[in-house]
Design an enzyme around this catalytic site. Structure first.
Site, PDB file in Angstrom:
ATOM      1  N   PRO A  60     125.727  78.448  47.481  1.00 44.00           N
ATOM      2  CA  PRO A  60     127.098  78.319  47.825  1.00 44.00           C
ATOM      3  C   PRO A  60     127.777  79.697  48.388  1.00 44.00           C
ATOM      4  O   PRO A  60     127.496  80.579  47.757  1.00 44.00           O
ATOM      5  CB  PRO A  60     127.711  77.867  46.334  1.00 44.00           C
ATOM      6  CG  PRO A  60     126.884  78.377  45.380  1.00 44.00           C
ATOM      7  CD  PRO A  60     125.235  78.488  46.082  1.00 44.00           C
ATOM      8  N   THR A  81     131.368  80.765  50.249  1.00 43.39           N
ATOM      9  CA  THR A  81     132.769  80.531  50.560  1.00 43.39           C
ATOM     10  C   THR A  81     132.923  80.728  52.021  1.00 43.39           C
ATOM     11  O   THR A  81     132.565  81.857  52.654  1.00 43.39           O
ATOM     12  CB  THR A  81     133.743  81.442  49.688  1.00 43.39           C
ATOM     13  OG1 THR A  81     133.648  81.145  48.517  1.00 43.39           O
ATOM     14  CG2 THR A  81     135.179  81.044  50.407  1.00 43.39           C
ATOM     15  N   GLN A  88     129.622  72.305  44.781  1.00 42.19           N
ATOM     16  CA  GLN A  88     129.952  73.357  43.647  1.00 42.19           C
ATOM     17  C   GLN A  88     131.438  73.152  43.412  1.00 42.19           C
ATOM     18  O   GLN A  88     132.165  73.340  44.358  1.00 42.19           O
ATOM     19  CB  GLN A  88     129.662  74.667  44.375  1.00 42.19           C
ATOM     20  CG  GLN A  88     129.789  75.631  42.980  1.00 42.19           C
ATOM     21  CD  GLN A  88     129.793  77.331  43.536  1.00 42.19           C
ATOM     22  OE1 GLN A  88     130.774  77.455  44.170  1.00 42.19           O
ATOM     23  NE2 GLN A  88     128.834  77.642  43.125  1.00 42.19           N
ATOM     24  N   HIS A 120     130.818  76.040  38.982  1.00 41.98           N
ATOM     25  CA  HIS A 120     130.917  77.654  39.126  1.00 41.98           C
ATOM     26  C   HIS A 120     131.284  78.030  37.952  1.00 41.98           C
ATOM     27  O   HIS A 120     132.634  78.318  37.560  1.00 41.98           O
ATOM     28  CB  HIS A 120     131.831  78.014  40.332  1.00 41.98           C
ATOM     29  CG  HIS A 120     131.538  79.294  40.844  1.00 41.98           C
ATOM     30  ND1 HIS A 120     130.926  80.217  40.103  1.00 41.98           N
ATOM     31  CD2 HIS A 120     131.920  79.845  42.074  1.00 41.98           C
ATOM     32  CE1 HIS A 120     131.062  81.407  40.917  1.00 41.98           C
ATOM     33  NE2 HIS A 120     131.498  81.133  41.965  1.00 41.98           N
ATOM     34  N   GLY A 121     130.330  78.603  37.337  1.00 36.49           N
ATOM     35  CA  GLY A 121     130.742  79.521  35.936  1.00 36.49           C
ATOM     36  C   GLY A 121     130.455  81.170  35.942  1.00 36.49           C
ATOM     37  O   GLY A 121     130.385  81.471  35.064  1.00 36.49           O
ATOM     38  N   ALA A 122     130.788  81.417  37.327  1.00 32.55           N
ATOM     39  CA  ALA A 122     130.067  83.167  37.502  1.00 32.55           C
ATOM     40  C   ALA A 122     131.210  83.986  38.023  1.00 32.55           C
ATOM     41  O   ALA A 122     132.488  83.148  38.084  1.00 32.55           O
ATOM     42  CB  ALA A 122     128.920  83.008  38.212  1.00 32.55           C
ATOM     43  N   HIS A 123     130.953  85.034  38.206  1.00 32.71           N
ATOM     44  CA  HIS A 123     131.709  86.049  39.171  1.00 32.71           C
ATOM     45  C   HIS A 123     133.188  86.237  38.915  1.00 32.71           C
ATOM     46  O   HIS A 123     133.733  86.691  39.956  1.00 32.71           O
ATOM     47  CB  HIS A 123     131.374  85.355  40.654  1.00 32.71           C
ATOM     48  CG  HIS A 123     130.205  85.286  41.114  1.00 32.71           C
ATOM     49  ND1 HIS A 123     129.756  84.688  42.095  1.00 32.71           N
ATOM     50  CD2 HIS A 123     128.763  85.661  40.524  1.00 32.71           C
ATOM     51  CE1 HIS A 123     128.541  84.384  42.188  1.00 32.71           C
ATOM     52  NE2 HIS A 123     127.943  85.258  41.468  1.00 32.71           N
ATOM     53  N   TYR A 155     135.370  84.101  37.858  1.00 28.43           N
ATOM     54  CA  TYR A 155     136.346  83.151  38.047  1.00 28.43           C
ATOM     55  C   TYR A 155     136.701  82.440  36.609  1.00 28.43           C
ATOM     56  O   TYR A 155     136.234  82.994  35.733  1.00 28.43           O
ATOM     57  CB  TYR A 155     135.817  82.147  39.238  1.00 28.43           C
ATOM     58  CG  TYR A 155     135.516  82.824  40.398  1.00 28.43           C
ATOM     59  CD1 TYR A 155     136.620  83.020  41.160  1.00 28.43           C
ATOM     60  CD2 TYR A 155     134.281  82.735  41.002  1.00 28.43           C
ATOM     61  CE1 TYR A 155     136.789  83.722  42.588  1.00 28.43           C
ATOM     62  CE2 TYR A 155     134.075  83.601  42.358  1.00 28.43           C
ATOM     63  CZ  TYR A 155     135.182  83.909  42.831  1.00 28.43           C
ATOM     64  OH  TYR A 155     135.163  84.537  44.068  1.00 28.43           O
TER      65      TYR A 155
END
Length: 365
Positions: free
Chosen positions: A25, A27, A101, A168-171, A173
Site C-alpha cells: 500500500p 499513499t 487497506q 493499517h495498524g502501523a507507522h 497512525y
C-alpha cells in the site's frame, strides 16, 4: 538464485495467489474529494496485468471526521464506494486479486504543513508526539464509533467484491498510537503499562472488521515497530513482548501479519537474523508478509526527501523465502515506478528494471 520460491502459489482462506508478490500500500493522493478516478482504477489494473499476486490499495479511510490527513486521500465510505467497485472490476478483469487497506491517521500530520483537520482529531491521549498534547483524547463514544466505522468499511469491501481486507495498524497512525506507550498514556481500559493492555483497541477493530467481512475472506493486519513520528520507536523490545502484543490481535481474527520494516533484511532482535516478519511467523504460527526496500538499494523514507534508488539484488530475499522465514513479499516503490516489475523479474530481464526517482511519486504510471 532460483526464482521458484517467489513464484510458488499461496493460499490463505478463500484467497489463492499465483505467486508470493504483494503490491505494498502506497499513499498516492490522486482521489479528488476522496473519490477514486478512472486513472486510479487503470493504475491498479496495470499492476494486475503485470503479474502482481495481490494488490493492497493505498490507505483509504473510514468514516470519521478527520480520518485522513491529505485532501486527495480516498474515502472508503459513501460516494467513493461505487468507484472502488470499478477498481475491483478492472483488477479482476486483468486476472488480479485486490484488498483495500482501511485506515485512520489519528493525530499524524500529512506531508503538507498547511493541512488542516477536517473535523475532530482522534487520538488516544491528544498527542501528536510524545509529550506534545494538541487535541482532546478520544471519548468512549469516539472509540466505539471508530471501531464501528472500521466494521462498516469491511462490510463494504465484501459487498464490493474485494478478495481480502487489510487494516493499517502501523507507522504511528491511529491504531498504532494506541499500541505505542509514547502516545497512549490513558489510565482507563484503552491504555495501560503493558503492550497487551494497549493492544485492546486494535483487537476490537480486528473483531469488528472480521464481523463485517465474514470468516471466508483473509484479514491482513499491517504492523510496524517504527513510527513516522520516531523511526527508532518500538512496541516490543523482546520476543516475549512481541507475543504479548500480537496474541490478542491473532485471537481477534488476524489471518496474515504484514510486518513493515524500513529495510527488510535487518534482524528484529539480538541473537537471531530473523526479521520482523520472521519472528512474527515463528511466534504466531500464522502467515506473514515482509516489506521494506525490496528490490531497491535505498530505503523509502529517504524518497520523501528526494532520494532516488536503483535496482538491487533479490538474492538475500530469495534465501529467506526459500527457508520459509516469511510467506509473502510486499514491493512498494519498484512497482510504483514500473507496473511490469514482476514480469521483468520472472523473465530475468534485469537490465530492463527501472530506477525509482522522486518524480515517480507525482505520477500514476
Amino acid at each position: 538464485m532460483s526464482l521458484d520460491a517467489l513464484f510458488r502459489p499461496f493460499t490463505v482462506k478463500s484467497l489463492t495467489l499465483p505467486n508470493r508478490i504483494v503490491m505494498a500500500p502506497m499513499t498516492r493522493s490522486f482521489s479528488p474529494g476522496g473519490v477514486p478516478t478512472e486513472d486510479v482504477a487503470a493504475y491498479y489494473r496495470r499492476r494486475a496485468e503485470g503479474g502482481v499476486g495481490l494488490i493492497v490499495t493505498e490507505g483509504t479511510v473510514v468514516e470519521r471526521p478527520a480520518a485522513r490527513n491529505e485532501p486527495n486521500v480516498p474515502f472508503f465510505h459513501g460516494e467513493a464506494l461505487p468507484e472502488w467497485k470499478k477498481v475491483v472490476e478492472e483488477v479482476h478483469a486483468a486476472g488480479g486479486k485486490i484488498a483495500p487497506q482501511i485506515w485512520h491517521v489519528g493525530s499524524s500530520r500529512g506531508q503538507g504543513a498547511d493541512w488542516k483537520p477536517e473535523g475532530q482529531v482522534d487520538s488516544p491521549s491528544g498527542m501528536t508526539a510524545p509529550g506534545k498534547v494538541k487535541y482532546e483524547p478520544m471519548t468512549e463514544e469516539d472509540i466505539a464509533d471508530t471501531i464501528a466505522a472500521f466494521g462498516r468499511s469491511a462490510r463494504a469491501a465484501k459487498e464490493l467484491g474485494f478478495d481480502a481486507v487489510e487494516i493499517h495498524g502501523a507507522h504511528g497512525y491511529l491504531i498504532d498510537q494506541f499500541f505505542w506507550s509514547g502516545l497512549n498514556v490513558r489510565d482507563d481500559a484503552w491504555g495501560g503499562q503493558t503492550i497487551r493492555e494497549r493492544a485492546r483497541f486494535g483487537a476490537e477493530i480486528v473483531k469488528a472488521v472480521r464481523e463485517g467481512m465474514g470468516e471466508d475472506m483473509a484479514l491482513i493486519l499491517r504492523l510496524s515497530q517504527w513510527k513516522s513520528q520516531d523511526y527508532t520507536a518500538r512496541n516490543a523490545e523482546t520476543p516475549d513482548e512481541l507475543v504479548e502484543w500480537l496474541q490478542p490481535l491473532s485471537d481477534a481474527g488476524v489471518d496474515v501479519f504484514h510486518c513493515s520494516q524500513r529495510r527488510f533484511w535487518e534482524p528484529e532482535f539480538e541473537g537471531s537474523d530473523l526479521n520482523f516478519a520472521g519472528w512474527t511467523k515463528k511466534l504466531m504460527n500464522k502467515p506473514t508478509i515482509t516489506v521494506g526496500s525490496v528490490g531497491l538499494d535505498g530505503e523509502f523514507i529517504a524518497a520523501f526527501g528526494g532520494a532516488g534508488s536503483k535496482p538491487a539484488s533479490l538474492d538475500g530475499l530469495l534465501e529467506r523465502l526459500e527457508r520459509d522465514e516469511f510467506d509473502l513479499v510486499a514491493v512498494g516503490r519498484a512497482l510504483l515506478a514500473d507496473p511490469e516489475w514482476v514480469q521483468k523479474i520472472k523473465e530475468s530481464r534485469h537490465d530492463d528494471l527501472k530506477d525509482f526517482t522522486r518524480e515517480d511519486l507525482g505520477v500514476l504510471y
